[in-house]
Scaffold this active site. Structure first.
Site, PDB file in Angstrom:
ATOM      1  N   PRO A   1      12.914  69.189  19.473  1.00 37.15           N
ATOM      2  CA  PRO A   1      12.866  70.411  18.783  1.00 37.15           C
ATOM      3  C   PRO A   1      14.178  70.604  17.973  1.00 37.15           C
ATOM      4  CG  PRO A   1      13.230  70.858  20.909  1.00 37.15           C
ATOM      5  CD  PRO A   1      12.962  69.523  20.878  1.00 37.15           C
ATOM      6  N   CYS A   2      14.402  69.867  16.909  1.00 33.94           N
ATOM      7  CA  CYS A   2      15.737  70.133  15.863  1.00 33.94           C
ATOM      8  C   CYS A   2      15.450  71.582  15.268  1.00 33.94           C
ATOM      9  CB  CYS A   2      15.986  68.909  15.097  1.00 33.94           C
ATOM     10  SG  CYS A   2      14.432  68.445  14.249  1.00 33.94           S
ATOM     11  N   HIS A   3      14.324  71.897  15.082  1.00 37.88           N
ATOM     12  CA  HIS A   3      14.112  73.154  14.347  1.00 37.88           C
ATOM     13  C   HIS A   3      14.812  74.318  15.189  1.00 37.88           C
ATOM     14  CE1 HIS A   3      10.570  72.684  16.852  1.00 37.88           C
ATOM     15  NE2 HIS A   3      10.474  74.055  17.238  1.00 37.88           N
TER      16      HIS A   3
END
Length: 292
Positions: A260-262
């Site tokens: 989850p780079c977001h």
């Protein structure tokens, strides 16, 4: 390679099919005008839709109303995501989100990293199967090896080929086979919360440098409904002065959403950029707000 997506309705995103185009327009409007707190009627008028229909469509997609989503994408919300824990977030992340409908899907991910030699081969000897599938965030490009999920990217309609080229250039020596039947089970597991299960963890394979892999492994610790800064991640991997390099590694994450780079934000909660578009990053954070 046939680079033109042949999408099938293999994921029942909504009863009426994918709603992301409508949702994308709502998110763009909210993102531009959130300081004015636009009403549902204002948003619906801008999209030439009835308030009732828009409310139903958006709530079906996100699990919360446009007003709730508006609250979820403001800067104040991003700041709250960062300060909800008194202890360092990454130290407490495994203790939250373990019950209820919003159980953390990242806890159901098992991962391995390719060896430095395999990375240096730039995909040589790898066979990567890929397919395009509907998702809550537009068209999803799912890529898998015989060891697990290796890539997940997003595109709008008509942008499938550039999306594929962007991903294949990361591992230029790999052999690519279009095989949506092989990638469909991954898409179903990723985008249907009912299929998030610790009994059958989703296997992913991280293909990158040692530094990148350590950053991506740190991202996997961030719970649903939480966020961290690049400096938090730098601290977590033992390189507190490497925030800029961490930001670059986050931007090169090949398995969006699952890794989850977001959920990585800039200082003071700024959303900063996102490889697949800032609107999509806001969409992911808002969609997750509806799951917890």
């Amino acid at each position: 390679m046939n680079m033109i997506a042949n999408l099938k309705t293999d994921i029942d995103i909504t009863p009426d099919g994918p709603d992301y185009e409508t949702v994308r327009k709502v998110i763009e409007l909210i993102s531009e005008d959130y300081r004015d707190q636009p009403s549902l009627e204002t948003i619906a008028a801008a999209l030439n839709q009835s308030p009732t229909q828009l409310q139903k469509t958006f709530t079906r997609w996100a699990g919360l109303s446009p007003k709730g989503f508006l609250q979820a994408v403001t800067l104040d919300h991003a700041k709250r995501l960062l300060r909800q824990e008194e202890l360092p977030l990454l130290e407490t992340s495994l203790e939250v989100g373990l019950s209820g409908p919003g159980r953390l899907h990242d806890l159901f991910v098992t991962h391995e990293a390719m060896s430095p030699g395999e990375w240096k081969a730039r995909g040589g000897g790898l066979t990567i199967r890929y397919g395009f599938h509907p998702s809550p965030f537009g068209i999803a490009l799912v890529m898998a090896t015989d060891r697990g999920l290796a890539g997940l990217a997003f595109a709008d309609v008509g942008e499938e080929q550039p999306c594929l080229e962007d991903m294949t250039c990361r591992w230029p020596n790999a052999d690519y086979i279009e095989d949506s039947e092989a990638t469909q089970p991954y898409a179903a597991r990723i985008f249907q919360p009912g299929q998030w299960s610790c009994d059958q963890p989703l296997r992913v394979v991280l293909i990158g440098t040692d530094f990148q892999v350590r950053v991506w492994e740190s991202l996997l610790k961030i719970p649903l409904g939480r966020a961290v800064t690049y400096s938090d991640i730098a601290q977590d991997i033992g390189q507190p002065t490497a925030s800029r390099a961490v930001g670059a590694a986050v931007g090169r994450n090949p398995i969006s959403f699952v890794v989850p780079c977001h959920r990585a934000l800039g200082k003071n909660g700024a959303l900063t950029g996102y490889h697949w578009g800032l609107t999509r990053k806001r969409a992911m954070l808002g969609w997750e707000a509806g799951q917890v």
